[in-house]
Scaffold this motif. Sequence first.
Motif, mmCIF file in Angstrom:
data_model
loop_
_atom_site.group_PDB
_atom_site.id
_atom_site.type_symbol
_atom_site.label_atom_id
_atom_site.label_comp_id
_atom_site.label_asym_id
_atom_site.label_seq_id
_atom_site.Cartn_x
_atom_site.Cartn_y
_atom_site.Cartn_z
ATOM 1 N N PHE A 9 0.836 -1.199 0.000
ATOM 2 C CA PHE A 9 0.000 0.000 0.000
ATOM 3 C C PHE A 9 0.870 1.249 0.000
ATOM 4 C CE2 PHE A 9 -2.353 -3.307 2.270
ATOM 5 C CZ PHE A 9 -3.448 -3.413 1.436
ATOM 6 N N GLY A 10 0.363 2.289 -0.616
ATOM 7 C CA GLY A 10 1.057 3.575 -0.668
ATOM 8 C C GLY A 10 0.462 4.419 -1.776
ATOM 9 N N GLU A 11 0.837 5.683 -1.808
ATOM 10 C CA GLU A 11 0.272 6.599 -2.803
ATOM 11 C C GLU A 11 0.597 6.157 -4.229
ATOM 12 O OE1 GLU A 11 0.502 11.310 -4.072
ATOM 13 O OE2 GLU A 11 1.347 10.674 -2.157
ATOM 14 N N VAL A 12 1.854 5.825 -4.485
ATOM 15 C CA VAL A 12 2.261 5.401 -5.827
ATOM 16 C C VAL A 12 1.574 4.094 -6.199
ATOM 17 C CG1 VAL A 12 4.209 4.599 -7.213
ATOM 18 C CG2 VAL A 12 4.458 6.608 -5.769
ATOM 19 N N GLN A 13 1.549 3.141 -5.265
ATOM 20 C CA GLN A 13 0.937 1.843 -5.536
ATOM 21 C C GLN A 13 -0.555 1.985 -5.842
ATOM 22 O OE1 GLN A 13 3.100 2.716 -3.158
ATOM 23 N NE2 GLN A 13 3.932 0.951 -2.084
ATOM 24 N N ASP A 14 -1.248 2.839 -5.102
ATOM 25 C CA ASP A 14 -2.682 3.047 -5.338
ATOM 26 C C ASP A 14 -2.944 3.638 -6.720
ATOM 27 O OD1 ASP A 14 -3.087 2.082 -2.780
ATOM 28 O OD2 ASP A 14 -3.438 4.065 -1.895
ATOM 29 N N LYS A 15 -2.118 4.606 -7.131
ATOM 30 C CA LYS A 15 -2.274 5.212 -8.458
ATOM 31 C C LYS A 15 -1.990 4.200 -9.560
ATOM 32 C CE LYS A 15 -1.244 9.969 -7.153
ATOM 33 N NZ LYS A 15 -0.304 11.096 -7.327
ATOM 34 N N LEU A 16 -0.929 3.420 -9.383
ATOM 35 C CA LEU A 16 -0.594 2.413 -10.394
ATOM 36 C C LEU A 16 -1.689 1.368 -10.516
ATOM 37 C CD1 LEU A 16 3.188 1.911 -9.608
ATOM 38 C CD2 LEU A 16 2.234 2.806 -11.729
ATOM 39 N N ALA A 17 -2.193 0.885 -9.386
ATOM 40 C CA ALA A 17 -3.242 -0.140 -9.413
ATOM 41 C C ALA A 17 -4.493 0.391 -10.111
ATOM 42 C CB ALA A 17 -3.569 -0.600 -8.000
ATOM 43 N N ALA A 18 -4.900 1.607 -9.798
ATOM 44 C CA ALA A 18 -6.096 2.184 -10.425
ATOM 45 C C ALA A 18 -5.914 2.285 -11.940
ATOM 46 C CB ALA A 18 -6.389 3.559 -9.829
ATOM 47 N N TYR A 19 -4.750 2.729 -12.379
ATOM 48 C CA TYR A 19 -4.482 2.846 -13.816
ATOM 49 C C TYR A 19 -4.480 1.479 -14.492
ATOM 50 C CZ TYR A 19 -2.021 3.580 -18.177
ATOM 51 O OH TYR A 19 -1.664 3.581 -19.498
ATOM 52 N N VAL A 20 -3.794 0.521 -13.892
ATOM 53 C CA VAL A 20 -3.703 -0.826 -14.490
ATOM 54 C C VAL A 20 -5.089 -1.467 -14.546
ATOM 55 C CG1 VAL A 20 -2.797 -3.152 -14.123
ATOM 56 C CG2 VAL A 20 -1.290 -1.180 -13.924
ATOM 57 N N PHE A 21 -5.904 -1.285 -13.544
ATOM 58 C CA PHE A 21 -7.267 -1.848 -13.572
ATOM 59 C C PHE A 21 -8.079 -1.242 -14.709
ATOM 60 C CE2 PHE A 21 -7.371 -2.984 -8.754
ATOM 61 C CZ PHE A 21 -6.466 -3.984 -8.981
ATOM 62 N N GLN A 22 -7.909 0.056 -14.985
ATOM 63 C CA GLN A 22 -8.601 0.673 -16.120
ATOM 64 C C GLN A 22 -8.139 0.063 -17.427
ATOM 65 O OE1 GLN A 22 -7.824 4.858 -15.749
ATOM 66 N NE2 GLN A 22 -9.478 5.199 -14.287
ATOM 67 N N VAL A 23 -6.851 -0.167 -17.539
ATOM 68 C CA VAL A 23 -6.303 -0.784 -18.756
ATOM 69 C C VAL A 23 -6.860 -2.196 -18.918
ATOM 70 C CG1 VAL A 23 -4.200 -1.622 -19.883
ATOM 71 C CG2 VAL A 23 -4.226 0.631 -18.774
ATOM 72 N N LEU A 24 -6.860 -2.967 -17.833
ATOM 73 C CA LEU A 24 -7.373 -4.344 -17.909
ATOM 74 C C LEU A 24 -8.856 -4.372 -18.255
ATOM 75 C CD1 LEU A 24 -5.487 -5.876 -14.849
ATOM 76 C CD2 LEU A 24 -5.066 -6.364 -17.268
ATOM 77 N N ASP A 25 -9.624 -3.432 -17.722
ATOM 78 C CA ASP A 25 -11.046 -3.378 -18.063
ATOM 79 C C ASP A 25 -11.258 -3.054 -19.538
ATOM 80 O OD1 ASP A 25 -11.915 -3.969 -15.493
ATOM 81 O OD2 ASP A 25 -12.121 -1.849 -14.910
ATOM 82 N N ALA A 26 -10.338 -2.294 -20.121
ATOM 83 C CA ALA A 26 -10.463 -1.915 -21.538
ATOM 84 C C ALA A 26 -10.093 -3.047 -22.475
ATOM 85 C CB ALA A 26 -9.590 -0.699 -21.821
ATOM 86 N N VAL A 27 -9.341 -3.995 -21.989
ATOM 87 C CA VAL A 27 -8.850 -5.074 -22.857
ATOM 88 C C VAL A 27 -9.876 -6.114 -23.021
ATOM 89 C CG1 VAL A 27 -7.077 -6.851 -23.153
ATOM 90 C CG2 VAL A 27 -6.482 -4.661 -22.211
#
Length: 69
Positions: free
Chosen positions: A51-69
């Motif tokens: 957990f952390g600020e960077v990790q939260d931002k990365l996870a949110a972005y990657v989840f958006q990418v995965l949802d788009a695929v």
Amino acid sequence: EFLAGDEYIVDTVSFNGKHLVVAIWVYTKRKGVPWSPHSLVVYQAELLPPFGEVQDKLAAYVFQVLDAV
């Protein structure tokens, strides 16, 4: 072109539209070594805490990418 700075690897698993971050790594590359001045070499790799600020931002972005695929 070489861009200086940190790079991240986000390991995930997905099932039925649900995503889970398994690990997040940060690593740094250097350009050039004495025997190969144009090569890119991983200089340092570090497993980040879950957990952390960077990790939260990365996870949110990657989840958006995965949802788009």
